[in-house]
Design an enzyme around this catalytic site. Structure first.
Site, PDB file in Angstrom:
ATOM      1  N   ASP A 299       0.857  -1.187   0.000  1.00  0.00           N
ATOM      2  CA  ASP A 299       0.000   0.000   0.000  1.00  0.00           C
ATOM      3  C   ASP A 299       0.893   1.238   0.000  1.00  0.00           C
ATOM      4  OD1 ASP A 299       0.995   0.135   2.556  1.00  0.00           O
ATOM      5  OD2 ASP A 299      -0.899  -0.199   3.565  1.00  0.00           O
TER       6      ASP A 299
ATOM      7  N   ASP B 279      -8.032  -7.315   0.315  1.00  0.00           N
ATOM      8  CA  ASP B 279      -7.108  -7.553   1.428  1.00  0.00           C
ATOM      9  C   ASP B 279      -7.781  -7.089   2.705  1.00  0.00           C
ATOM     10  OD1 ASP B 279      -5.498  -5.079   2.904  1.00  0.00           O
ATOM     11  OD2 ASP B 279      -6.553  -4.510   1.079  1.00  0.00           O
TER      12      ASP B 279
END
Length: 379
Positions: A94, A268
């Site tokens: 991320d 996720d």
């Protein structure tokens, strides 16, 4: 040439859900796929070999946390994140944006980036779109994220509009800063909260930049599930059919299935590992809290329909004992089970798409899991 390529294999005739593959520099994984989260370059208590055995085709690591500890330069010195953690399959990182906005109480958002306090020691830090890309280039992940602002839910239309416009500008800056486009695929992140016009604007801005994939951010932040589903129904058709779509931070079984039905390929969430540490398990018949006294003399597996390592070898009574005594092995067993459960669920979803029966599968799963009951308990 982009480092990431999406291959559409089949579309479910009942729902339009997509079955596909994503090709990366470290191999190919099937979609729809749930990605276990390895915040600090490890999925808590699990080895890479165990993750592979249960079918994890890709895992996620957190840029923000690795930037603070041990630092991206040490990981670069080790030969990149794959070598550092001994994982030879795809990794997604991320951008650090979500952690900046969720962990730091003190932050100041400027056009150049965000000034904030280190949540560990209070030091002043600064993260910009360029810095987020530089860190991820050093980590060497296969799939990277653009730096975005993550507004809280709910936020006013006026604030969200400014935020979306800023995120679009940041996305363009991140793209320009990306030093390794042939080795790492950079995704843009669609924001806009629950406002359909702003989601459309965000998608239009990012699609014009021609990212190799697109993330849908700003959901699973406290909004009702029907709002999330409505936003997905509106947003996914605006994204290119030949690129992957990733819904960030979603991991409850019902939301995974409903996300797939609305055209999402990747998910996720820390949910399965976090609740496992408290002794909460996902089973084919609903949520099971292993610490409850009723399991003291229960020598059945956590889930009699599960063939994972935990369920083949250990009883509810034993695992309850371990969790109550705060034994690490108990956490390993519940973590293994929960991750296996979600990865196996996605395998079943892929099979249902191949057989054009995903809507039927959803109905059967929701009925068995208990989501259709008025007193349904979710996570």
């Amino acid at each position: 040439m982009s480092a990431i390529r999406y291959e559409l294999i089949k579309t479910d005739k009942q729902t339009g859900a997509r079955l596909g593959k994503i090709h990366t520099p470290h191999g190919t994984f099937d979609t729809p796929m749930f990605m276990p989260v390895g915040t600090l370059a490890t999925v808590k208590t699990m080895s890479p070999e165990e993750l592979k055995a249960m079918g994890a085709g890709i895992i996620l690591s957190n840029t923000y946390h690795l930037w603070l500890r041990p630092g991206e330069e040490l990981i670069r010195e080790a030969g990149g994140l794959h070598k550092f953690m001994n994982w030879d399959q795809p990794i997604l990182t991320d951008s650090g944006g979500f952690q900046v906005f969720s962990l730091s109480k003190m932050r100041d958002i400027k056009e150049e980036g965000v000034h904030f306090r280190n949540h560990l020691n209070g030091d002043k830090l600064f993260l910009s779109p360029e810095k987020a890309i530089q860190i991820q280039n050093a980590l060497g992940s296969d799939i990277m994220m653009s730096f975005d602002e993550c507004p809280p839910y709910p936020a006013s239309h006026e604030y969200m509009k400014k935020s979306v416009e800023r995120t679009s500008r940041w996305a363009e800056r991140g793209l320009q800063a990306h030093a390794r486009p042939e080795d790492q695929g950079l995704f843009g992140i669609v924001q806009g909260g629950a406002y359909e016009d702003l989601r459309a604007q965000s998608a239009k801005d990012l699609v014009s930049l021609d990212f190799p994939g697109y993330s849908i951010g700003g959901l699973s932040v406290g909004e009702p599930k029907d709002v999330m589903n409505r936003v997905l129904e509106h947003t996914t058709p605006l994204l290119p059919a030949n690129k992957p779509r990733y819904l960030m931070g979603v991991g409850s079984p019902d939301s995974l299935i409903d996300g797939v039905i609305r055209g999402v390929d990747m998910f996720d969430c820390v949910l399965p590992t976090r609740i496992a540490r408290n002794g909460t398990c996902m089973t084919s018949s609903g949520r099971l809290v292993i610490k409850n006294a009723k399991f003291t003399h229960d020598f059945r597996p956590i889930d009699e329909n599960c063939d994972c390592y935990t369920c083949k070898n250990y009883s509810r009574a034993y695992i309850r004992h371990l969790i109550r005594c705060e034994e690490t092995f108990g956490i390993r067993l519940t973590t293994y089970h929960n991750l296996h459960f979600l990865l196996n669920l996605m395998k079943q979803v892929r099979s249902a798409i191949m057989e054009d029966r995903l809507a039927d599968f959803r109905e059967e799963f929701f009925e068995q899991y208990g989501f259709n009951r008025p007193d349904a308990k979710n996570f």
